[in-house]
Design a protein around this motif. Structure first.
Motif, PDB file in Angstrom:
ATOM      1  N   MET A 127      -7.392   9.286 -40.668  1.00  0.00           N
ATOM      2  CA  MET A 127      -8.447   8.317 -40.980  1.00  0.00           C
ATOM      3  C   MET A 127      -9.700   9.051 -41.458  1.00  0.00           C
ATOM      4  O   MET A 127     -10.363   8.642 -42.400  1.00  0.00           O
ATOM      5  CB  MET A 127      -8.775   7.456 -39.738  1.00  0.00           C
ATOM      6  CG  MET A 127      -7.668   6.481 -39.376  1.00  0.00           C
ATOM      7  SD  MET A 127      -7.953   5.606 -37.814  1.00  0.00           S
ATOM      8  CE  MET A 127      -9.263   4.453 -38.290  1.00  0.00           C
ATOM      9  N   GLU A 128      -9.988  10.156 -40.814  1.00  0.00           N
ATOM     10  CA  GLU A 128     -11.178  10.953 -41.146  1.00  0.00           C
ATOM     11  C   GLU A 128     -11.029  11.586 -42.539  1.00  0.00           C
ATOM     12  O   GLU A 128     -11.930  11.522 -43.363  1.00  0.00           O
ATOM     13  CB  GLU A 128     -11.336  12.038 -40.073  1.00  0.00           C
ATOM     14  CG  GLU A 128     -12.224  13.210 -40.419  1.00  0.00           C
ATOM     15  CD  GLU A 128     -13.676  12.972 -40.082  1.00  0.00           C
ATOM     16  OE1 GLU A 128     -13.930  12.386 -39.023  1.00  0.00           O
ATOM     17  OE2 GLU A 128     -14.533  13.376 -40.888  1.00  0.00           O
ATOM     18  N   SER A 129      -9.859  12.177 -42.812  1.00  0.00           N
ATOM     19  CA  SER A 129      -9.744  12.945 -44.062  1.00  0.00           C
ATOM     20  C   SER A 129      -9.481  12.060 -45.270  1.00  0.00           C
ATOM     21  O   SER A 129      -9.851  12.418 -46.381  1.00  0.00           O
ATOM     22  CB  SER A 129      -8.664  14.020 -43.930  1.00  0.00           C
ATOM     23  OG  SER A 129      -7.440  13.413 -43.598  1.00  0.00           O
ATOM     24  N   SER A 130      -8.851  10.877 -45.056  1.00  0.00           N
ATOM     25  CA  SER A 130      -8.504  10.078 -46.233  1.00  0.00           C
ATOM     26  C   SER A 130      -9.293   8.776 -46.325  1.00  0.00           C
ATOM     27  O   SER A 130      -9.190   8.064 -47.320  1.00  0.00           O
ATOM     28  CB  SER A 130      -7.010   9.748 -46.203  1.00  0.00           C
ATOM     29  OG  SER A 130      -6.759   8.830 -45.152  1.00  0.00           O
ATOM     30  N   GLY A 131     -10.036   8.428 -45.294  1.00  0.00           N
ATOM     31  CA  GLY A 131     -10.771   7.161 -45.303  1.00  0.00           C
ATOM     32  C   GLY A 131      -9.866   5.974 -45.000  1.00  0.00           C
ATOM     33  O   GLY A 131     -10.284   4.822 -45.083  1.00  0.00           O
ATOM     34  N   ALA A 132      -8.603   6.258 -44.625  1.00  0.00           N
ATOM     35  CA  ALA A 132      -7.649   5.169 -44.352  1.00  0.00           C
ATOM     36  C   ALA A 132      -8.054   4.397 -43.106  1.00  0.00           C
ATOM     37  O   ALA A 132      -8.755   4.916 -42.239  1.00  0.00           O
ATOM     38  CB  ALA A 132      -6.257   5.770 -44.139  1.00  0.00           C
ATOM     39  N   GLY A 133      -7.564   3.150 -43.031  1.00  0.00           N
ATOM     40  CA  GLY A 133      -7.753   2.355 -41.825  1.00  0.00           C
ATOM     41  C   GLY A 133      -6.714   2.762 -40.789  1.00  0.00           C
ATOM     42  O   GLY A 133      -5.788   3.534 -41.079  1.00  0.00           O
ATOM     43  N   TYR A 134      -6.849   2.185 -39.587  1.00  0.00           N
ATOM     44  CA  TYR A 134      -5.944   2.549 -38.491  1.00  0.00           C
ATOM     45  C   TYR A 134      -4.480   2.265 -38.842  1.00  0.00           C
ATOM     46  O   TYR A 134      -3.600   3.109 -38.638  1.00  0.00           O
ATOM     47  CB  TYR A 134      -6.353   1.800 -37.208  1.00  0.00           C
ATOM     48  CG  TYR A 134      -5.306   1.875 -36.147  1.00  0.00           C
ATOM     49  CD1 TYR A 134      -5.108   3.044 -35.424  1.00  0.00           C
ATOM     50  CD2 TYR A 134      -4.465   0.781 -35.894  1.00  0.00           C
ATOM     51  CE1 TYR A 134      -4.108   3.135 -34.469  1.00  0.00           C
ATOM     52  CE2 TYR A 134      -3.465   0.864 -34.946  1.00  0.00           C
ATOM     53  CZ  TYR A 134      -3.290   2.039 -34.239  1.00  0.00           C
ATOM     54  OH  TYR A 134      -2.291   2.130 -33.316  1.00  0.00           O
ATOM     55  N   GLY A 135      -4.211   1.060 -39.391  1.00  0.00           N
ATOM     56  CA  GLY A 135      -2.823   0.651 -39.665  1.00  0.00           C
ATOM     57  C   GLY A 135      -2.147   1.580 -40.650  1.00  0.00           C
ATOM     58  O   GLY A 135      -0.992   2.001 -40.445  1.00  0.00           O
ATOM     59  N   GLU A 136      -2.874   1.935 -41.697  1.00  0.00           N
ATOM     60  CA  GLU A 136      -2.307   2.814 -42.729  1.00  0.00           C
ATOM     61  C   GLU A 136      -2.026   4.211 -42.156  1.00  0.00           C
ATOM     62  O   GLU A 136      -0.973   4.802 -42.399  1.00  0.00           O
ATOM     63  CB  GLU A 136      -3.331   2.910 -43.870  1.00  0.00           C
ATOM     64  CG  GLU A 136      -2.803   3.419 -45.166  1.00  0.00           C
ATOM     65  CD  GLU A 136      -3.931   3.552 -46.191  1.00  0.00           C
ATOM     66  OE1 GLU A 136      -3.887   4.507 -46.966  1.00  0.00           O
ATOM     67  OE2 GLU A 136      -4.879   2.712 -46.172  1.00  0.00           O
ATOM     68  N   ALA A 137      -2.965   4.709 -41.352  1.00  0.00           N
ATOM     69  CA  ALA A 137      -2.784   6.047 -40.765  1.00  0.00           C
ATOM     70  C   ALA A 137      -1.623   6.042 -39.770  1.00  0.00           C
ATOM     71  O   ALA A 137      -0.860   7.009 -39.693  1.00  0.00           O
ATOM     72  CB  ALA A 137      -4.069   6.508 -40.077  1.00  0.00           C
ATOM     73  N   LEU A 138      -1.469   4.938 -39.029  1.00  0.00           N
ATOM     74  CA  LEU A 138      -0.336   4.839 -38.088  1.00  0.00           C
ATOM     75  C   LEU A 138       0.985   4.844 -38.854  1.00  0.00           C
ATOM     76  O   LEU A 138       1.942   5.519 -38.451  1.00  0.00           O
ATOM     77  CB  LEU A 138      -0.461   3.574 -37.236  1.00  0.00           C
ATOM     78  CG  LEU A 138       0.749   3.243 -36.356  1.00  0.00           C
ATOM     79  CD1 LEU A 138       1.016   4.343 -35.327  1.00  0.00           C
ATOM     80  CD2 LEU A 138       0.548   1.903 -35.636  1.00  0.00           C
ATOM     81  N   GLU A 139       1.013   4.109 -39.971  1.00  0.00           N
ATOM     82  CA  GLU A 139       2.249   4.090 -40.790  1.00  0.00           C
ATOM     83  C   GLU A 139       2.628   5.494 -41.242  1.00  0.00           C
ATOM     84  O   GLU A 139       3.791   5.890 -41.191  1.00  0.00           O
ATOM     85  CB  GLU A 139       2.040   3.219 -42.038  1.00  0.00           C
ATOM     86  CG  GLU A 139       2.455   1.781 -41.833  1.00  0.00           C
ATOM     87  CD  GLU A 139       2.134   0.931 -43.061  1.00  0.00           C
ATOM     88  OE1 GLU A 139       2.240   1.433 -44.195  1.00  0.00           O
ATOM     89  OE2 GLU A 139       1.754  -0.236 -42.840  1.00  0.00           O
ATOM     90  N   GLU A 140       1.609   6.251 -41.668  1.00  0.00           N
ATOM     91  CA  GLU A 140       1.886   7.614 -42.124  1.00  0.00           C
ATOM     92  C   GLU A 140       2.392   8.470 -40.957  1.00  0.00           C
ATOM     93  O   GLU A 140       3.358   9.238 -41.096  1.00  0.00           O
ATOM     94  CB  GLU A 140       0.614   8.232 -42.711  1.00  0.00           C
ATOM     95  CG  GLU A 140       0.905   9.509 -43.460  1.00  0.00           C
ATOM     96  CD  GLU A 140      -0.351  10.185 -43.982  1.00  0.00           C
ATOM     97  OE1 GLU A 140      -1.412   9.538 -44.055  1.00  0.00           O
ATOM     98  OE2 GLU A 140      -0.246  11.384 -44.299  1.00  0.00           O
ATOM     99  N   ALA A 141       1.765   8.310 -39.790  1.00  0.00           N
ATOM    100  CA  ALA A 141       2.177   9.088 -38.611  1.00  0.00           C
ATOM    101  C   ALA A 141       3.621   8.751 -38.239  1.00  0.00           C
ATOM    102  O   ALA A 141       4.400   9.631 -37.872  1.00  0.00           O
ATOM    103  CB  ALA A 141       1.244   8.805 -37.433  1.00  0.00           C
ATOM    104  N   THR A 142       3.985   7.480 -38.364  1.00  0.00           N
ATOM    105  CA  THR A 142       5.359   7.063 -38.029  1.00  0.00           C
ATOM    106  C   THR A 142       6.342   7.663 -39.037  1.00  0.00           C
ATOM    107  O   THR A 142       7.373   8.221 -38.659  1.00  0.00           O
ATOM    108  CB  THR A 142       5.464   5.525 -38.024  1.00  0.00           C
ATOM    109  OG1 THR A 142       4.399   5.007 -37.246  1.00  0.00           O
ATOM    110  CG2 THR A 142       6.788   5.058 -37.435  1.00  0.00           C
ATOM    111  N   ALA A 143       5.975   7.570 -40.330  1.00  0.00           N
ATOM    112  CA  ALA A 143       6.872   8.086 -41.370  1.00  0.00           C
ATOM    113  C   ALA A 143       7.102   9.586 -41.207  1.00  0.00           C
ATOM    114  O   ALA A 143       8.194  10.090 -41.478  1.00  0.00           O
ATOM    115  CB  ALA A 143       6.285   7.781 -42.744  1.00  0.00           C
ATOM    116  N   LEU A 144       6.080  10.291 -40.747  1.00  0.00           N
ATOM    117  CA  LEU A 144       6.211  11.754 -40.616  1.00  0.00           C
ATOM    118  C   LEU A 144       6.772  12.177 -39.258  1.00  0.00           C
ATOM    119  O   LEU A 144       6.898  13.364 -38.969  1.00  0.00           O
ATOM    120  CB  LEU A 144       4.838  12.416 -40.828  1.00  0.00           C
ATOM    121  CG  LEU A 144       4.293  12.323 -42.255  1.00  0.00           C
ATOM    122  CD1 LEU A 144       2.849  12.812 -42.319  1.00  0.00           C
ATOM    123  CD2 LEU A 144       5.161  13.132 -43.224  1.00  0.00           C
ATOM    124  N   GLY A 145       7.063  11.195 -38.393  1.00  0.00           N
ATOM    125  CA  GLY A 145       7.663  11.526 -37.093  1.00  0.00           C
ATOM    126  C   GLY A 145       6.657  11.881 -36.015  1.00  0.00           C
ATOM    127  O   GLY A 145       7.027  12.302 -34.924  1.00  0.00           O
TER     128      GLY A 145
END
Ligand code: HSE
Length: 430
Positions: free
Chosen positions: A171-189
């Motif tokens: 969220m800090e580095s990309s300006g993403a919201g919580y939901g988007e950052a969670l999706e990325e965290a899930t996709a990356l394991g």
């Protein structure tokens, strides 16, 4: 001199961490034997589904009968990596009954039932080691229990959950919201399919309870830990933190009161200055800052999760437990002699960043400031941005009790001129 009778180890659970423990026990077997003074043999591995292939573990060692393995009578050390409360608790009890020592990574069980587990270990003159339960590979519990046993720890402030640190970092580095950052965290394991334990702060709260108990030589249970997760943190909070020269982290904070008569333990998102060492902890790493009377400030940093890193901590405990088995000694047991009460969150004193949506007209700022003053909360800075009759007020306070801040916020919400309290975040590490 390496004696010939091997020490027998039962491994309960062969998932991400357990499989790495089995692998390291095999690949490091000669070194482990030399370090312990006897061969360390994997005597059996209990799993739920024995039919699943487990690379590196001889099929004849695998069983679905965990209780039978623990109770067979010749096991020296049980390594519990099942997690959760049951059947882990019953199996650990059975291990002590059978005369084995226990190594576990089970933070939830320790945070809920630590005193009973320690009592069982004591009763059977066995060891209970759990370095892997907090902050994965980072040597933290042993330094607190042993290296700092002569000092007085006053504060433990840490990032002890890698999943949430990864999300907040994105969220800090990309300006993403919580939901988007969670999706990325899930996709990356980095996040599990059900991320509740991590994102709602349960995992970190269990670790905070364990850390506070060890650091302050007192009992702190999971229910004593104030817990807030990161699901409400917004991109706007992170941008606001930036404007103050801060970043947002999910922190576990264990503190001794200034008069030394009580302690607090809490987990919540907080702003910390970019200059603080914890601000530079990126991605899924963990770090814990310890403040002690004589030692001063210490920082422990490293991978807080993952198969091999967590297995490293388990193996360290296994070596210690095996050495004690050979020498007939015991490692340190529970140290809870201080019997300090755990104060409620309302008594925690810290600073706050509050963002209010208000009507932009004369007197509103003064009206809001009066509410803070009425509750004894002193304002440090105020920033206002306004447009078309609406304004956003960002107030940063001096240190105040949490209860006073809650009272302030309740009163602010009742003002007609306050349309909403957009966010409240504590400011730590200054
Ligand atoms: N799920 C934890 C984390 C690791 O994300 O840090 C195990 O406690």
């Amino acid at each position: 001199m390496v004696r010939t009778r091997p020490l027998k180890v039962a491994l309960l659970g062969c998932g991400v961490v357990g499989s790495q423990v089995a692998r390291l026990m095999t690949t490091h077997a000669d070194d482990l034997a030399a370090r312990v003074g006897a061969p360390v043999e994997l005597a059996g591995v209990a799993v739920r589904r024995p039919s699943k292939a487990r690379g590196g573990v001889a099929p004849h060692l695998v069983t679905s009968d965990a209780a039978g393995l623990v109770g067979r009578g010749d096991i020296d050390v049980v390594v519990e990596l099942i997690g959760g409360i049951e059947p882990a608790r019953s199996l650990i009890d059975a291990a002590f009954e059978a005369g084995a020592s226990v190594v576990t990574a089970n933070k939830a069980l320790l945070a809920q039932d630590g005193p009973a587990l320690h009592a069982a270990a004591e009763k059977h003159a066995a060891d209970l080691y759990f370095e892997a339960a907090v902050a994965g590979a980072i040597p933290l519990l042993r330094p607190l229990r042993e290296s700092l046993a002569g000092d007085k720890v006053n504060r433990v402030l840490g990032i002890v959950n890698g999943t949430t640190n990864f999300i907040l970092d994105r969220m800090e580095s990309s300006g993403a919201g919580y939901g988007e950052a969670l999706e990325e965290a899930t996709a990356l394991g980095y996040a599990e399919a059900d991320p509740t334990a991590d994102v709602e702060g349960f995992d970190a709260a269990a670790k905070a309870a364990i850390l506070a108990g060890i650091a302050f030589h007192t009992r702190v249970r999971l229910d004593d830990v104030h817990r807030e997760g990161i699901t409400e943190v917004t991109a706007a909070d992170i941008a606001s933190a930036r404007k103050m020269g801060c970043t947002v982290k999910l922190l576990a904070i264990c503190e001794r009161a200034e008069d030394g008569r009580s302690v607090t333990a809490r987990v919540h998102p907080a702003m910390i200055p970019l200059a603080h060492p914890l601000a530079s902890v990126r991605e899924a790493y963990n770090a814990v800052f310890v403040e002690a009377d004589a030692a001063g400030q210490l920082m422990f940093y490293g991978p807080g999760a993952g198969g091999a890193p967590t297995a490293s901590a388990v193996l360290g405990d296994l070596v210690a437990a095996c050495r004690n088995k050979l020498s007939g000694g015991r490692g340190p047991g529970e140290s809870a002699y201080a019997r300090l009460p755990v104060s409620p969150m309302g008594e925690v004193v810290t600073r706050y960043h509050i963002s209010l949506d208000v009507v932009d007209k004369p007197g509103v700022l003064a009206q809001c400031a009066t509410v803070f003053a009425d509750h004894g909360v002193s304002i440090d800075t105020v920033r206002q941005t306004g447009k078309d009759g609406e304004a956003q007020l960002v107030v940063v306070t001096h240190r105040a009790p949490d209860a006073a801040l809650s009272g302030t916020v309740e009163a602010l919400r009742r003002l007609d001129t306050v349309h909403g309290v957009a966010s409240i975040m504590r400011v730590e590490g200054e």
